[in-house]
Design an enzyme around this catalytic site. Structure first.
Site, PDB file in Angstrom:
ATOM      1  CG  HIS A   1      33.914  34.621  39.112  1.00 48.24           C
ATOM      2  ND1 HIS A   1      33.534  35.857  38.631  1.00 48.24           N
ATOM      3  CD2 HIS A   1      34.446  34.856  40.350  1.00 48.24           C
ATOM      4  CE1 HIS A   1      33.840  36.786  39.513  1.00 48.24           C
ATOM      5  NE2 HIS A   1      34.391  36.216  40.561  1.00 48.24           N
TER       6      HIS A   1
ATOM      7  CB  CYS B   1      35.094  39.714  41.381  1.00 49.14           C
ATOM      8  SG  CYS B   1      36.491  38.794  42.011  1.00 49.14           S
TER       9      CYS B   1
END
Ligand code: COA
Length: 426
Positions: free
Chosen positions: A372, A96
């Site tokens: 996200h 991420c």
């Protein structure tokens, strides 16, 4: 003897353009489509314009193209799709934190003197895959034998374990964490490109209207916390984390254009410099970490960034931090030194991280509400801080204080990787 070299960039680096695509569920859009949207919008933000021929290299953050869309090797594909081939293009992977690292590579490439203008971006296409597969894929961000298999936890389960430990150590409750979700949805409601461009009050009103239309009992929530305490509205995902403690599954892309400070004024008179770029690593939280109520790589990257920028946590005017789960925002504001360990949850519940507070956190809506798309998150944070520093963040612009220094904090996995950047208006 341990020697610590004082780190600095070989020459000044500035940001001259940046944008994010719309974040949300766009299962029919490929990574190429999403990246093209972000790139064209980023070019359009350059005050004095830029001939794309000026872009000399490309760094693309992407975590799992192979699994999400059967497409690896995204660097050259994005370069070609954006019309930038044959310039060198490199895919950067750090789960991420992929585009936080891509941005850092771009900054270092310019600072080295190799290039004057570089594109850094990130992309992830996620919603076209079945959810059970998405969970398996995202779990690859963890240390598989030690964090997943040995501890027998899912990815949200890992953050749930951190939450349980934090609550036990500091007496915080689920309601403290809920205040992070309330704030980030409120901020996201002011971000037209956010996946959840709605406040929790709006979601509650929509749900109540939906129930009425279907002739079902209309829920009577007193306020947002009452709604979040309703197990039907906010089910448990991995105890004690519930649905609204989690960032969503998102498609999206983002990109920024960096330039050597000595050429930046050819593109804009409104220059934002990269004052610090720091990155750190850590082992699995199940084994070698000193406690799980914070993230050691974030503490180290934060410390290194402050040292490089010559500033202290209290000098940072606002920050975009990696709230993949509400507990992650709480740990971030402690790891970065904005609040003492154990005080972040209470500070959040007291409104001390709100958009109009002394230390606004995640005015974009954060990962929680903005969305996200894992590989795109790092440069999405950078472009938000860049826009805020230039006073161009639209309705969500921070206006009650003069903004000089903004920080981004981008985490991979449970903190195996963390990148922290400090941006400064000069
Ligand atoms: N927060 C709030 N609402 C959410 C949400 C979230 N994170 N995710 C989905 N929703 C909403 C949807 O909008 C939908 O609402 P609607 O019924 O009013 O249309 C509803 O919940 C169901 O959506 P769905 O897509 O079926 O959700 P889900 O139950 O399949 O997935 C999670 C929810 C939390 C399990 C999933 O978003 C998730 O795994 N998040 C964590 C992602 C992650 O680990 N990222 C990496 C972190 S580093």
């Amino acid at each position: 003897m341990t020697r610590r070299k004082k780190r600095g960039l070989g020459r000044g680096v500035a940001i001259v353009g940046g944008a994010m695509s719309h974040f949300g569920a766009y299962p029919d859009k490929t990574s190429r489509d999403l990246m093209t949207e972000a790139y064209l919008d980023a070019l359009a933000t350059i005050d004095k314009g830029m001939d794309p021929a000026d872009i000399e290299a490309i760094y693309v953050g992407n975590f799992l193209g192979e699994l999400f869309e059967g497409q690896g090797h995204l660097g050259h594909i994005i370069a070609d799709w954006l019309g930038l081939a044959p310039r060198p293009a490199t895919r950067v992977e750090g789960a991420c934190a992929s585009s936080g690292l891509a941005f850092r590579e771009a900054v270092l490439a310019v600072a080295s003197g190799m290039y004057d203008v570089v594109l850094a971006g990130g992309v992830e296409r996620m919603t076209n895959a079945p959810l059970e597969n998405v969970h398996d894929y995202l779990a690859a961000a963890a240390d598989v034998p030690f964090e997943l298999h040995q501890a027998a936890l899912t990815f949200p389960g890992l953050y749930a374990a951190m939450t349980t430990a934090y609550m036990a150590e500091y007496g915080a409750s689920g309601e403290h964490l809920m205040s992070v979700a309330v704030k980030n949805h409120e901020n996201g409601s002011l971000n037209p490109r956010a996946q959840f461009n709605v406040s929790l009050r709006d979601i509650m009103a929509q749900r109540a209207a939906g129930a009425e239309k279907k002739g079902r009992p209309v829920p009577q929530w007193r306020n947002e916390i009452d709604f979040l305490n309703d197990a039907a509205a906010n089910p448990v995902v991995a105890d004690p984390l519930r649905l609204f403690d989690c960032s969503p599954i998102t498609d999206g892309a983002s990109c920024v254009i960096v330039a050597a400070e000595e050429v930046a004024r050819e593109y804009t008179d409104d220059v934002v410099a990269v004052t610090a770029s720091a990155q750190a690593s850590a082992g699995p939280f199940t084994t070698w970490r000193d406690g799980i109520t914070g993230i050691p790589s974030a503490r180290v990257a934060g410390r290194d960034a402050y040292e490089m920028a010559g500033v202290a946590p209290e000098d940072i005017d606002f920050a975009e931090v990696h709230d993949c789960f509400t507990i992650a925002e709480v740990m971030a504001i402690e790891d970065l030194g904005f609040f003492e360990p154990g005080k972040g949850a209470y500070a959040s519940a007291e409104g001390r991280t709100a958009r109009d507070s002394d230390r606004p956190i995640n005015v974009s809506g954060g990962l929680k509400a903005k969305g996200h798309p894992v590989g795109a998150t790092g440069t999405a944070q950078i472009q938000e801080v860049w826009n805020q520093l230039r006073g161009r963040a639209g309705e969500r612009q921070i206006t009650h204080k003069d903004l000089r220094l903004g920080l981004t904090h981008n985490v991979g996995g449970t903190g195996g990787t963390c990148a922290v950047h400090v941006l400064e208006r000069i």
